[in-house]
Scaffold this active site. Structure first.
Site, PDB file in Angstrom:
ATOM      1  N   ILE A 237       0.863  -1.190   0.000  1.00  0.00           N
ATOM      2  CA  ILE A 237       0.000   0.000   0.000  1.00  0.00           C
ATOM      3  C   ILE A 237       0.897   1.237   0.000  1.00  0.00           C
ATOM      4  CG2 ILE A 237      -1.901   1.208   1.163  1.00  0.00           C
ATOM      5  CD1 ILE A 237      -2.588  -1.665   0.384  1.00  0.00           C
ATOM      6  N   HIS A 238       0.747   2.085  -1.028  1.00  0.00           N
ATOM      7  CA  HIS A 238       1.597   3.281  -1.036  1.00  0.00           C
ATOM      8  C   HIS A 238       0.973   4.494  -1.725  1.00  0.00           C
ATOM      9  CE1 HIS A 238       2.422   2.215  -5.229  1.00  0.00           C
ATOM     10  NE2 HIS A 238       2.946   3.412  -5.371  1.00  0.00           N
ATOM     11  N   ARG A 239      -0.073   4.311  -2.537  1.00  0.00           N
ATOM     12  CA  ARG A 239      -0.604   5.441  -3.306  1.00  0.00           C
ATOM     13  C   ARG A 239      -1.332   6.429  -2.413  1.00  0.00           C
ATOM     14  NH1 ARG A 239      -0.216   5.260  -8.763  1.00  0.00           N
ATOM     15  NH2 ARG A 239       0.394   3.229  -9.646  1.00  0.00           N
TER      16      ARG A 239
END
Length: 356
Positions: free
Chosen positions: A201-203
């Site tokens: 998860i990074h956006r």
């Protein structure tokens, strides 16, 4: 012939490796690392693991707002172009490094080569969408990885010097998976084959919403098996800021680890029961590994994986993510969606043919 290659993020460095191996057999390549990914585990370790040539220029730009980061890169790349006088500039994908390289080349009237051209999410709130559209419209030679990408370019009246060569990421996966299995094993992560879910998860669309991030991590907590999460710096910062760190604490089935190397990631992807991600590249790697993928985004550039029934878009605030992870059954991995694993060879041949 001299090609100035610009990269700076983890996915771009993965793509550089197979292309550089082929390109350097026939041309002089000058490699510029912008430093957009400045964490060693996220970027620097790849130069060692993937045998990527040492960058001729390491700009060390690092993190900043989109405008400042792109502007700093543009100024620094322009200086390199003046010094090296390349016959062409080569960029990958859709990052700020891509955009800065594209602008520098176009302003200085240097031919631009765009690998992974024609991808579209049709969501202009994503900075990547703006980057890729602008880059395609100033490119001289375009290498889309799929027929869908070719059609996207055609819809925007870009038809000249467009060649579908397949996906260089497939080249990289085929080359590196065996190396990954020789070097690493699941024991170091404390999990067993097909008995864990892998998550990334990074956006900003997910991390910058406390409500959405809470829903995602609570869904992980509702799963029966271990969830392995290599924690992106942005996600870690938001978890701390929102006071959600307790969701990853002792007794949780969520195993938070430091960002892993590319080879470690390939191993974790191959043996996962399912993959949950908001990354573009991980969606494809899941398909290559024949592992069910749940994408936490309202759209994807890789529509082929969804149409093939192997990837599902999930809205974590509207749907039961935990139930979907447990119930999702992919249909067909047999289609050759991204070429034959020889994209790097085809790209090199096309570059040589175009520039003589």
């Amino acid at each position: 012939m001299k090609i100035l290659t610009i990269a700076g993020t983890r996915p771009q460095l993965v793509k550089v490796a197979p292309v550089s191996r082929e390109l350097r057999k026939h041309a002089t390549e000058v490699l510029v690392n912008t430093g957009q990914h400045y964490d060693y585990n996220m970027a620097g370790v790849f130069f060692h693991e993937l045998n990527i040539p040492k960058p001729d220029y390491d700009l060390g730009i690092g993190s900043a707002s989109h405008g400042k980061q792109t502007g700093d890169m543009l100024a620094a790349i322009e200086e390199v172009v003046f010094k090296e006088k390349p016959d062409a500039v080569l960029v990958y994908g859709d990052t700020n490094s891509t955009l800065a390289g594209a602008l520098a080349a176009s302003k200085l009237h240097i031919p631009l080569i765009h690998i992974e051209a024609g991808l579209r999410s049709f969501n202009k709130k994503m900075p990547e969408e703006i980057n890729r559209v602008i880059t395609d419209h100033v490119s001289t030679l375009l290498f889309p990885p799929t027929e869908t990408a070719v059609q996207n370019l055609k819809n925007e009246n870009i038809t000249e010097n467009v060649v579908n060569v397949g996906d260089v990421m497939y080249d990289a996966v085929l080359y590196n998976t065996a190396i990954a299995e020789e070097k690493y094993n699941l024991e170091q992560f404390g999990v067993e084959e097909k008995r864990y879910t892998l998550a990334t998860i990074h956006r900003a669309d997910n991390t910058d919403s406390k409500e959405k991030l809470t829903a995602i991590f609570k869904a992980f907590a509702n799963l029966d098996e271990t969830v392995i999460l290599p924690l992106h710096p942005r996600t870690k910062h938001r978890l701390d800021e929102y006071g959600l760190s307790e969701l990853t604490g002792v007794g949780s089935n969520l195993q938070v680890i430091e960002p892993v190397s590319y080879l470690e990631m390939l191993l974790l992807e191959k043996y996962a029961k399912a993959i949950v991600t908001d990354s573009g590249g991980v969606q494809k790697e899941a398909y290559f590994a024949k592992v069910p993928c749940l994408t936490l985004r309202p759209e994807t550039e890789w529509v082929e994986t969804v149409e093939a029934g192997c990837n599902r878009l999930v809205a974590p605030l509207k749907e039961d993510l935990a139930a979907i992870i447990q119930d999702f059954k992919p249909t067909d991995y047999s289609k050759q969606l991204y070429g034959d694993g020889k994209a790097s060879e085809k790209i090199t041949k096309e570059i040589i043919k175009y520039f003589g």
